[in-house]
Design an enzyme around this catalytic site. Structure first.
Site, short mmCIF file in Angstrom:
data_model
loop_
_atom_site.label_atom_id
_atom_site.label_comp_id
_atom_site.label_asym_id
_atom_site.label_seq_id
_atom_site.Cartn_x
_atom_site.Cartn_y
_atom_site.Cartn_z
N ASN A 89 -15.11 18.89 -7.72
CA ASN A 89 -15.13 19.62 -8.98
C ASN A 89 -13.70 19.94 -9.41
OD1 ASN A 89 -17.95 19.85 -9.33
ND2 ASN A 89 -18.03 21.55 -7.89
N ALA A 115 -27.11 20.04 -2.75
CA ALA A 115 -27.44 20.02 -1.33
C ALA A 115 -26.95 21.31 -0.70
CB ALA A 115 -26.80 18.82 -0.64
N LYS A 166 -18.02 18.70 -17.30
CA LYS A 166 -18.38 19.36 -16.04
C LYS A 166 -17.38 20.47 -15.72
CE LYS A 166 -20.60 19.68 -12.03
NZ LYS A 166 -20.39 18.72 -10.94
N ASN A 170 -18.43 24.38 -15.35
CA ASN A 170 -18.12 25.09 -14.11
C ASN A 170 -17.26 26.32 -14.38
OD1 ASN A 170 -19.57 23.56 -12.28
ND2 ASN A 170 -17.89 22.14 -11.90
#
Length: 280
Positions: A89, A115, A166, A170
């Site tokens: 990220n 996950a 993204k 974030n």
């Protein structure tokens, strides 16, 4: 060989794509990967057991702050023509990473897969998509015989915009949930949190627009709201890291955004206050 590394390695194995899970530790370890009701045992081999210059394709799944350290460890094992893809990220590590790779290409990947690792077990907690690219409209032949065979992996011609989107999402969500110790959905349910989220979105979109890294007519407020709704029960990775006392990726998300804002002469008081509140 963390949560995302195990998830991708397990997915590749299920798709019949050969891969090797690597760790920087000096001892091998076994990870138990649980995908729905199917359990797979994955062997993570120490990096230093490989032959020099033997890696031709490397998928790096570390946190942003560990990308360059991991590349330095891996470099002696990379072939001269190695392809390296990074799934971290954030932004702000690209220049140093390119220097370490010495002319080898660095591909970027963004994912909405989820996950969770607990001890030596990794659970697949959320299905999403992973997009990878290097700015070209079409991938090289290496993609069709490997990652293209893995479910929910796609070539992304405009990977720079995907990374920017993204990054913005974030910056808007993860640090705010870490500050308030809440799940994603609470950012919409609590009126004070929602106001903070909207202010953050406005600051972030202004910076990304000034960088020409934002699509005109697209609202980050709307995008962030959709993500919070879709992932309402999730705890962000930054919140999990903060609760566990681990280092977070703040410097490569909101921290990097503030660096960009300063260079552009744009005030970002909500992001400044958020970074100050989460400073170690």
């Amino acid at each position: 060989a963390g949560a995302m590394g195990a998830l991708f390695s397990g997915s590749m194995r299920q798709a019949g794509v050969a891969s090797r899970l690597l760790t920087h530790h000096n001892r091998p370890r076994t990870l138990r990967w649980v995908d729905e009701k199917q359990t797979t045992h994955l062997e993570a081999a120490p990096l230093n057991t490989l032959a020099p210059r033997s890696i031709h394709r490397l998928l790096l799944t570390t946190k942003a702050f560990a990308v360059c350290d991991a590349l330095r460890l891996a470099e002696p094992y990379l072939a001269a023509d190695a392809l390296v893809a990074c799934c971290a990220n954030g932004m702000g590590f690209e220049t140093r990473a390119a220097e370490i790779l010495g002319g080898r290409p660095l591909l970027r990947a963004v994912t909405t897969e989820a996950a969770l690792r607990t001890s030596d077990s990794v659970a697949h907690t959320g299905r999403g998509a992973t997009r990878i690219g290097d700015g070209r409209a079409q991938p090289g032949p290496w993609f069709s015989d490997s990652l293209a065979r893995v479910p929910r992996w796609y070539w992304e011609p405009d990977i720079d915009q995907a990374i920017a989107n993204k990054f913005a999402i974030n910056c808007a969500i993860t640090a705010l949930t870490a500050r308030h110790g809440c799940r994603n959905g609470a950012l919409l349910e609590n009126s004070a949190y929602r106001l903070q989220l909207e202010t953050l979105c406005d600051e972030i979109q202004q910076v990304m627009t000034a960088l020409q890294r934002w699509t005109p007519g697209v609202s980050l407020r709307v995008m962030a709201g959709q993500v919070c709704t879709a992932t309402a029960a999730n705890r962000s990775s930054m919140l999990q890291d903060r609760l566990a006392g681990r280092r977070t990726e703040l410097a490569f998300l909101n921290g990097h955004l503030l660096e960009l804002a300063r260079e552009l002469g744009i005030a970002a008081p909500e992001n400044t206050a958020l970074c100050a509140a989460l400073a170690p």
